[in-house]
Design a protein around this motif. Structure first.
Motif, PDB file in Angstrom:
ATOM      1  N   CYS A  95       0.609  -1.554  -0.093  1.00 38.77           N
ATOM      2  CA  CYS A  95      -0.070  -0.258  -0.022  1.00 38.77           C
ATOM      3  C   CYS A  95       0.738   1.638   0.038  1.00 38.77           C
ATOM      4  O   CYS A  95       0.581   2.261  -0.600  1.00 38.77           O
ATOM      5  N   TRP A  96       2.132   0.869   0.679  1.00 37.38           N
ATOM      6  CA  TRP A  96       2.587   2.635   1.114  1.00 37.38           C
ATOM      7  C   TRP A  96       3.540   2.499  -0.666  1.00 37.38           C
ATOM      8  O   TRP A  96       3.668   3.182  -1.145  1.00 37.38           O
ATOM      9  N   GLN A  97       4.023   2.035  -1.242  1.00 42.39           N
ATOM     10  CA  GLN A  97       4.829   1.570  -2.337  1.00 42.39           C
ATOM     11  C   GLN A  97       3.658   2.145  -3.287  1.00 42.39           C
ATOM     12  O   GLN A  97       4.417   2.347  -4.072  1.00 42.39           O
ATOM     13  N   GLY A  98       2.812   1.259  -3.582  1.00 42.15           N
ATOM     14  CA  GLY A  98       1.838   1.755  -4.331  1.00 42.15           C
ATOM     15  C   GLY A  98       1.422   3.285  -4.686  1.00 42.15           C
ATOM     16  O   GLY A  98       1.259   3.772  -5.652  1.00 42.15           O
ATOM     17  N   SER A  99       0.855   4.014  -3.473  1.00 40.01           N
ATOM     18  CA  SER A  99       0.813   4.973  -2.993  1.00 40.01           C
ATOM     19  C   SER A  99       1.526   5.801  -3.497  1.00 40.01           C
ATOM     20  O   SER A  99       0.996   6.880  -4.853  1.00 40.01           O
ATOM     21  N   ILE A 100       3.120   6.425  -3.347  1.00 36.33           N
ATOM     22  CA  ILE A 100       3.821   6.306  -3.798  1.00 36.33           C
ATOM     23  C   ILE A 100       4.294   6.215  -5.181  1.00 36.33           C
ATOM     24  O   ILE A 100       4.562   7.423  -5.744  1.00 36.33           O
ATOM     25  N   TYR A 101       4.425   5.292  -5.744  1.00 40.21           N
ATOM     26  CA  TYR A 101       3.841   5.103  -7.139  1.00 40.21           C
ATOM     27  C   TYR A 101       3.004   5.931  -8.156  1.00 40.21           C
ATOM     28  O   TYR A 101       2.978   6.732  -9.069  1.00 40.21           O
ATOM     29  N   LEU A 102       1.841   5.622  -7.562  1.00 44.32           N
ATOM     30  CA  LEU A 102       0.513   6.852  -8.749  1.00 44.32           C
ATOM     31  C   LEU A 102       0.538   7.917  -8.156  1.00 44.32           C
ATOM     32  O   LEU A 102       0.363   8.762  -8.606  1.00 44.32           O
ATOM     33  N   ILE A 103       1.626   8.457  -7.031  1.00 43.85           N
ATOM     34  CA  ILE A 103       1.255   9.861  -6.381  1.00 43.85           C
ATOM     35  C   ILE A 103       2.256  10.472  -7.133  1.00 43.85           C
ATOM     36  O   ILE A 103       2.483  12.080  -7.860  1.00 43.85           O
ATOM     37  N   ALA A 104       3.959   9.522  -7.338  1.00 44.70           N
ATOM     38  CA  ALA A 104       5.059   9.965  -8.818  1.00 44.70           C
ATOM     39  C   ALA A 104       4.147  10.167 -10.209  1.00 44.70           C
ATOM     40  O   ALA A 104       4.700  11.098 -11.052  1.00 44.70           O
ATOM     41  N   THR A 105       2.958   8.906 -10.410  1.00 44.88           N
ATOM     42  CA  THR A 105       2.982   9.397 -11.279  1.00 44.88           C
ATOM     43  C   THR A 105       1.837   9.974 -12.139  1.00 44.88           C
ATOM     44  O   THR A 105       2.513  11.457 -13.205  1.00 44.88           O
ATOM     45  N   LEU A 106       1.003  11.264 -11.180  1.00 43.78           N
ATOM     46  CA  LEU A 106      -0.158  11.726 -10.957  1.00 43.78           C
ATOM     47  C   LEU A 106       0.379  13.459 -11.063  1.00 43.78           C
ATOM     48  O   LEU A 106       0.375  13.972 -11.573  1.00 43.78           O
ATOM     49  N   ILE A 107       1.932  13.177  -9.711  1.00 38.95           N
ATOM     50  CA  ILE A 107       2.078  14.951  -9.607  1.00 38.95           C
ATOM     51  C   ILE A 107       3.939  14.617 -10.008  1.00 38.95           C
ATOM     52  O   ILE A 107       4.249  14.890  -8.692  1.00 38.95           O
TER      53      ILE A 107
END
Length: 227
Positions: free
Chosen positions: A158-170
């Motif tokens: 969940c932690w790394q997945g969230s960072i991955y998604l945030i990095a992709t979006l912003i």
């Protein structure tokens, strides 16, 4: 996300191997292993603080983050709720081991930079390296606290997945300053966890966990208002 899945599988595999070792380890050896994990956590925490503190451009932010995070965590008493959930599955000190595992696996340069590099550049090197490190760490932790350490893999996902998604979006707003602040606070939390394991001072480490959310919130405000 392949790198994160690899990281998760390494933790699960390491936990399984460590739990097998635990069955054949005498109490005195389990105690010395726990001491070694406490010392390792203290060393990693201090290293993270010393490494990132000189680069901080917001020297007061970690203090404010810890204060606000502690108030929020205490208000919801995250430590007690977490312990109650874990106690349903284990009567030992698994809660302490899990909180340590979550901090060690999630709060580190490789675990934060890895998903960012994967999202922005398709580079999985950091995540593969982190997976191998977590594999060894999970073996030692599981040999001390049991197979329940494997549950930390879900938190890591969940932690790394969230960072991955945030990095992709912003991708344009993620910078080293934010990761610096998170690493400083994470180092302090890991240090607290190590002190708790050694019995030097019992910290409600999970009640301090919301402190990690303060720097991203502040940087988001700065980005939105272009400050």
């Amino acid at each position: 996300m392949f790198g994160t899945v690899f990281n998760v599988l390494m933790i699960i595999l390491g936990s399984c191997i460590g739990s097998v070792f635990k069955k054949g380890i005498k109490n005195e050896y389990q105690e010395i292993l726990m001491n070694s994990m406490g010392l390792a956590a203290i060393a990693l925490g201090i290293n993270s603080i010393v490494q990132h503190m000189p680069s901080s451009k917001y020297p007061v932010l970690f203090i404010v983050s810890l204060a606000l995070g502690a108030l929020i965590g205490q208000r919801f008493n995250l430590e007690l709720k977490f312990s109650k959930i874990v106690s349903r599955f284990s009567k030992g000190n698994l809660a302490e081991g899990l909180s340590t595992a979550i901090l060690l696996f999630c709060i580190g340069s490789l675990s934060i930079l890895g998903p960012v590099e994967a999202a922005l550049n398709g580079n999985l090197t950091y995540l593969f390296a982190n997976g191998m490190l977590d594999f060894i760490t999970s073996i030692v932790l599981a040999s001390t606290f049991g197979i329940g350490i494997a549950f930390s893999a879900l938190v890591l996902f969940c932690w790394q997945g969230s960072i991955y998604l945030i990095a992709t979006l912003i991708e344009n707003s993620l910078n080293t300053d934010l990761m610096n602040e998170i690493s400083i606070i994470g180092g302090i939390l890991i240090l607290c966890s190590g002190l708790s394991i050694l019995g030097i001072k019992k910290f409600k480490t999970l009640n301090l966990l919301p402190a990690l959310a303060v720097p991203p919130l502040m940087f988001l405000i700065l980005f939105v208002f272009n400050l």
